[in-house]
Design a protein around this motif. Structure first.
Motif, PDB file in Angstrom:
ATOM      1  N   HIS A 281      43.350  29.315  46.710  1.00 55.28           N
ATOM      2  CA  HIS A 281      42.463  28.346  45.965  1.00 55.28           C
ATOM      3  C   HIS A 281      42.717  26.793  46.281  1.00 55.28           C
ATOM      4  CE1 HIS A 281      46.542  28.599  44.211  1.00 55.28           C
ATOM      5  NE2 HIS A 281      46.469  27.597  43.766  1.00 55.28           N
ATOM      6  N   GLU A 282      42.078  25.976  45.761  1.00 58.00           N
ATOM      7  CA  GLU A 282      42.394  24.704  45.926  1.00 58.00           C
ATOM      8  C   GLU A 282      43.616  24.285  45.590  1.00 58.00           C
ATOM      9  OE1 GLU A 282      38.686  24.113  43.846  1.00 58.00           O
ATOM     10  OE2 GLU A 282      37.348  24.032  45.379  1.00 58.00           O
ATOM     11  N   PRO A 283      44.614  23.601  46.519  1.00 61.14           N
ATOM     12  CA  PRO A 283      45.762  22.861  46.042  1.00 61.14           C
ATOM     13  C   PRO A 283      45.663  21.850  44.885  1.00 61.14           C
ATOM     14  CG  PRO A 283      45.498  22.975  48.278  1.00 61.14           C
ATOM     15  CD  PRO A 283      43.958  23.340  47.859  1.00 61.14           C
ATOM     16  N   SER A 284      44.637  21.052  44.953  1.00 63.89           N
ATOM     17  CA  SER A 284      44.645  20.026  44.188  1.00 63.89           C
ATOM     18  C   SER A 284      43.002  19.622  43.992  1.00 63.89           C
ATOM     19  CB  SER A 284      45.405  18.999  44.310  1.00 63.89           C
ATOM     20  OG  SER A 284      44.869  18.116  45.519  1.00 63.89           O
ATOM     21  N   SER A 285      43.035  18.497  43.236  1.00 67.76           N
ATOM     22  CA  SER A 285      41.377  18.267  42.832  1.00 67.76           C
ATOM     23  C   SER A 285      40.763  17.269  44.270  1.00 67.76           C
ATOM     24  CB  SER A 285      41.271  17.134  41.624  1.00 67.76           C
ATOM     25  OG  SER A 285      42.014  16.075  41.835  1.00 67.76           O
ATOM     26  N   ASP A 286      41.499  17.019  45.213  1.00 69.79           N
ATOM     27  CA  ASP A 286      41.271  16.377  46.564  1.00 69.79           C
ATOM     28  C   ASP A 286      40.291  17.475  47.244  1.00 69.79           C
ATOM     29  OD1 ASP A 286      42.727  14.119  45.913  1.00 69.79           O
ATOM     30  OD2 ASP A 286      44.346  14.660  47.438  1.00 69.79           O
ATOM     31  N   PHE A 287      40.615  18.763  46.947  1.00 65.65           N
ATOM     32  CA  PHE A 287      39.962  19.684  47.759  1.00 65.65           C
ATOM     33  C   PHE A 287      38.810  20.478  47.101  1.00 65.65           C
ATOM     34  CE2 PHE A 287      44.352  19.290  48.840  1.00 65.65           C
ATOM     35  CZ  PHE A 287      44.299  19.519  50.247  1.00 65.65           C
ATOM     36  N   TYR A 288      37.551  20.610  47.468  1.00 62.67           N
ATOM     37  CA  TYR A 288      36.409  21.033  46.923  1.00 62.67           C
ATOM     38  C   TYR A 288      36.205  22.052  48.086  1.00 62.67           C
ATOM     39  CZ  TYR A 288      31.969  22.291  44.722  1.00 62.67           C
ATOM     40  OH  TYR A 288      31.129  22.745  44.049  1.00 62.67           O
ATOM     41  N   SER A 289      36.182  23.560  47.766  1.00 59.61           N
ATOM     42  CA  SER A 289      35.880  24.486  48.787  1.00 59.61           C
ATOM     43  C   SER A 289      34.438  25.206  48.405  1.00 59.61           C
ATOM     44  CB  SER A 289      37.071  25.512  48.967  1.00 59.61           C
ATOM     45  OG  SER A 289      36.718  26.779  49.745  1.00 59.61           O
ATOM     46  N   ASN A 290      33.921  25.607  49.581  1.00 62.83           N
ATOM     47  CA  ASN A 290      32.503  26.063  49.315  1.00 62.83           C
ATOM     48  C   ASN A 290      32.786  27.577  49.041  1.00 62.83           C
ATOM     49  OD1 ASN A 290      33.190  27.440  51.773  1.00 62.83           O
ATOM     50  ND2 ASN A 290      31.355  26.571  52.935  1.00 62.83           N
ATOM     51  N   HIS A 291      33.979  28.206  49.221  1.00 67.79           N
ATOM     52  CA  HIS A 291      34.645  29.431  48.957  1.00 67.79           C
ATOM     53  C   HIS A 291      33.565  30.356  49.693  1.00 67.79           C
ATOM     54  CE1 HIS A 291      38.157  28.572  46.558  1.00 67.79           C
ATOM     55  NE2 HIS A 291      37.399  28.005  45.752  1.00 67.79           N
ATOM     56  N   TRP A 292      33.482  30.126  51.083  1.00 64.66           N
ATOM     57  CA  TRP A 292      32.400  30.828  52.038  1.00 64.66           C
ATOM     58  C   TRP A 292      33.180  32.380  51.753  1.00 64.66           C
ATOM     59  CZ3 TRP A 292      34.083  32.926  57.036  1.00 64.66           C
ATOM     60  CH2 TRP A 292      33.200  33.686  57.495  1.00 64.66           C
ATOM     61  N   LEU A 293      34.292  32.559  51.910  1.00 71.20           N
ATOM     62  CA  LEU A 293      34.905  33.804  51.545  1.00 71.20           C
ATOM     63  C   LEU A 293      36.232  33.710  50.604  1.00 71.20           C
ATOM     64  CD1 LEU A 293      35.279  35.775  55.037  1.00 71.20           C
ATOM     65  CD2 LEU A 293      33.272  35.809  53.395  1.00 71.20           C
ATOM     66  N   THR A 294      36.271  34.667  49.725  1.00 68.86           N
ATOM     67  CA  THR A 294      37.523  34.473  48.835  1.00 68.86           C
ATOM     68  C   THR A 294      38.412  35.596  49.820  1.00 68.86           C
ATOM     69  OG1 THR A 294      36.306  34.049  46.690  1.00 68.86           O
ATOM     70  CG2 THR A 294      38.477  35.338  46.821  1.00 68.86           C
ATOM     71  N   ALA A 295      39.668  35.106  49.717  1.00 65.17           N
ATOM     72  CA  ALA A 295      40.636  35.777  50.416  1.00 65.17           C
ATOM     73  C   ALA A 295      41.877  35.806  49.591  1.00 65.17           C
ATOM     74  CB  ALA A 295      40.957  34.973  51.799  1.00 65.17           C
ATOM     75  N   ASN A 348      49.252  40.628  55.665  1.00 62.79           N
ATOM     76  CA  ASN A 348      49.114  40.861  54.417  1.00 62.79           C
ATOM     77  C   ASN A 348      47.797  40.488  53.580  1.00 62.79           C
ATOM     78  OD1 ASN A 348      51.723  41.725  54.947  1.00 62.79           O
ATOM     79  ND2 ASN A 348      52.606  39.969  53.986  1.00 62.79           N
ATOM     80  N   GLY A 349      46.894  40.031  54.349  1.00 62.77           N
ATOM     81  CA  GLY A 349      45.766  39.154  53.776  1.00 62.77           C
ATOM     82  C   GLY A 349      44.424  40.000  53.907  1.00 62.77           C
ATOM     83  N   LEU A 350      43.490  40.072  52.875  1.00 59.63           N
ATOM     84  CA  LEU A 350      42.394  40.575  53.113  1.00 59.63           C
ATOM     85  C   LEU A 350      41.309  39.726  52.621  1.00 59.63           C
ATOM     86  CD1 LEU A 350      41.320  43.394  53.657  1.00 59.63           C
ATOM     87  CD2 LEU A 350      41.580  43.813  51.164  1.00 59.63           C
ATOM     88  N   CYS A 351      39.987  39.559  53.177  1.00 54.47           N
ATOM     89  CA  CYS A 351      38.902  38.820  52.839  1.00 54.47           C
ATOM     90  C   CYS A 351      37.946  39.888  51.970  1.00 54.47           C
ATOM     91  CB  CYS A 351      38.031  38.396  53.974  1.00 54.47           C
ATOM     92  SG  CYS A 351      38.822  37.074  54.904  1.00 54.47           S
ATOM     93  N   LEU A 352      37.569  39.293  50.478  1.00 53.44           N
ATOM     94  CA  LEU A 352      36.905  40.159  49.594  1.00 53.44           C
ATOM     95  C   LEU A 352      35.255  39.823  49.671  1.00 53.44           C
ATOM     96  CD1 LEU A 352      39.227  39.942  46.716  1.00 53.44           C
ATOM     97  CD2 LEU A 352      39.102  41.842  48.228  1.00 53.44           C
ATOM     98  N   PRO A 353      34.570  40.675  49.261  1.00 56.70           N
ATOM     99  CA  PRO A 353      33.196  40.494  49.345  1.00 56.70           C
ATOM    100  C   PRO A 353      32.682  39.056  48.631  1.00 56.70           C
ATOM    101  CG  PRO A 353      33.412  42.774  48.821  1.00 56.70           C
ATOM    102  CD  PRO A 353      34.612  42.146  48.825  1.00 56.70           C
ATOM    103  N   SER A 354      32.004  38.179  49.229  1.00 54.72           N
ATOM    104  CA  SER A 354      31.741  36.754  48.661  1.00 54.72           C
ATOM    105  C   SER A 354      30.215  36.368  48.716  1.00 54.72           C
ATOM    106  CB  SER A 354      32.700  35.924  49.487  1.00 54.72           C
ATOM    107  OG  SER A 354      34.387  36.341  49.178  1.00 54.72           O
ATOM    108  N   GLY A 355      29.540  37.067  49.118  1.00 59.36           N
ATOM    109  CA  GLY A 355      28.113  36.583  49.286  1.00 59.36           C
ATOM    110  C   GLY A 355      27.714  36.253  48.141  1.00 59.36           C
ATOM    111  N   SER A 356      26.534  35.154  48.331  1.00 57.07           N
ATOM    112  CA  SER A 356      25.889  34.391  47.307  1.00 57.07           C
ATOM    113  C   SER A 356      24.783  35.330  46.649  1.00 57.07           C
ATOM    114  CB  SER A 356      25.358  33.255  47.617  1.00 57.07           C
ATOM    115  OG  SER A 356      24.606  33.344  48.871  1.00 57.07           O
ATOM    116  N   ASN A 357      24.717  36.521  47.363  1.00 61.41           N
ATOM    117  CA  ASN A 357      23.713  37.590  46.861  1.00 61.41           C
ATOM    118  C   ASN A 357      24.183  38.948  46.226  1.00 61.41           C
ATOM    119  OD1 ASN A 357      24.797  38.194  49.183  1.00 61.41           O
ATOM    120  ND2 ASN A 357      22.744  38.679  50.313  1.00 61.41           N
TER     121      ASN A 357
END
Ligand code: PLP
Length: 376
Positions: A281-295, A348-357
């Motif tokens: 997740h975004e560490p602070s308000s300096d960061f704005y992610s499109n969150h292409w994929l949530t991981a 240990n990481g996994l990308c989860l379904p994140s599509g805009s559709n």
């Protein structure tokens, strides 16, 4: 009967794509040039909003390759690259006969660690090899710490080739990702936040650099009536048909960012009460992610694998995080700086379904797998 597959990230058309594609057919601009290419470039230039110049190309990989060429990278040179990324960030270094020097991730953004970056630069210089370029990546849409990386790049006078393939629509301190590099790269592959079916772009701060990129991408033809060449050229320009898809997609880019961020909120909510899982997740308000994929990261490889298989049994696609490049057999001999942050994330990481559709119903299916797994 098996339910329909839920994809990690699939193409999502807005509606007007076909109109622009039809225009290409109606006017017979079925070629790697034409009005859609020019208009798509202008749309991107306006969107990025930093007086940039955009050259539409056949892929993000092609844009990275041309970017390295324009930064003067040659055989025998070294180029610094984030280790945790898709192989396309690093492959173009090898195309040129140069050597990648890989850098570990930092814990909060998962992107290039500025401390390991500076350590690497100092060490390579002490070995008589000053790196020719730095390739940071905004992984899964999360902006890298561009202020810190830029300060180091400037201090040692090394240009930045910004791999923003996953981060169109993200911004850092209010500035759009894809505008931080001496040269920056976007991708419009089928799985990205917008797609042209396959395509990419180079973003530059000078018209001259853009013109050079377009020249090299269209076989480097000198100005002569016959075919005359004083440079090695490439066939890397974007098709006017694909650019038509891109124009339609630009109309829905902001919607897509909004929807991917909503998908991210869904996961943040779900995992709020589960201490053993960390969501990128975004560490602070300096960061704005499109969150292409949530991981997410779980607390062991075994648990990660079990969750992945639980999703797979319900025909839901998930994917381990990018395997770091310094662990890839093909780059086994490349230098590496850092600790084991990227390796641990990969394990240990996994990308989860994140599509805009993704539909309501699909979110319910995802939530069911998660609830069963975490026995809520
Ligand atoms: C997708 C991607 C690329 C390559 O883009 P293509 O258009 O698929 O060639 C490069 N770097 C990263 C980080 C990517 O995710």
């Amino acid at each position: 009967m098996q339910q329909d597959k839920i994809w990690l990230s699939s193409p999502h058309m807005g509606g007007n794509e076909q109109k622009y594609v039809n225009e290409a057919f109606d006017t017979n601009w079925v070629a790697p040039l034409g009005p859609n290419v020019n208009n798509f470039e202008t749309d991107l230039e306006k969107y990025l909003n930093q007086n940039v110049f955009v050259g539409a190309l056949s892929s993000g990989t092609a844009a990275l390759h041309l970017g390295l060429i324009l930064l003067g990278v040659q055989a025998g040179d070294e180029v610094i690259c984030q280790s945790m990324t898709f192989s396309a960030s690093a492959n173009p270094i090898a195309y040129l006969g140069a050597t990648p020097v890989f850098i570990d991730s930092e814990l909060d953004t998962w992107n290039m660690c500025p401390i390991a970056l500076e350590e690497a630069i100092k060490d390579r210089i002490s070995k008589g090899k000053k790196p020719k370029a730095i390739i940071p990546v905004h992984l899964y849409g999360m902006p890298a710490k561009m202020d810190e990386i830029r300060a180091i790049a400037n201090q040692y006078e090394i240009p930045i080739l910004e791999d923003s393939a996953e981060a169109l629509g993200s911004s850092y301190k209010g500035q759009k990702c894809g505008t931080f590099g001496d040269i920056s790269v976007l991708s419009f592959n089928g799985n990205k936040i917008i797609t042209t079916s396959g395509g990419g772009a180079m973003v530059t701060h000078s018209k001259e650099l853009k013109d050079k990129a377009v020249f090299l991408s269209t076989q480097a033809r000198d100005n002569a009536p016959h075919y005359q060449h004083s440079h090695i050229g490439y066939n890397y320009r974007m098709s006017n048909v694909c650019a038509g898809i891109g124009r339609g997609q630009m109309e829905v880019l902001d919607d897509h960012v909004h929807l991917r961020r909503k998908a991210h909120d869904f996961y943040m909510n779900f995992f709020q009460s589960i201490d053993s899982v960390k969501v990128l997740h975004e560490p602070s308000s300096d960061f704005y992610s499109n969150h292409w994929l949530t991981a997410i990261v779980l607390d062991s490889f075994e648990k990660r694998e079990a969750l992945r298989l639980a999703f797979e049994s319900q025909n839901i696609e998930t994917r381990p995080l990018w395997k770091p490049m310094h662990l890839q057999p093909v780059f086994a001999n490349a230098p590496y700086y850092g600790k084991s942050v990227s390796e641990d994330l990969f394990n240990n990481g996994l990308c989860l379904p994140s599509g805009s559709n993704l539909s309501e119903e699909e979110f319910l299916r995802i939530e069911k797998v998660l609830s069963d797994y975490f026995t809520l």
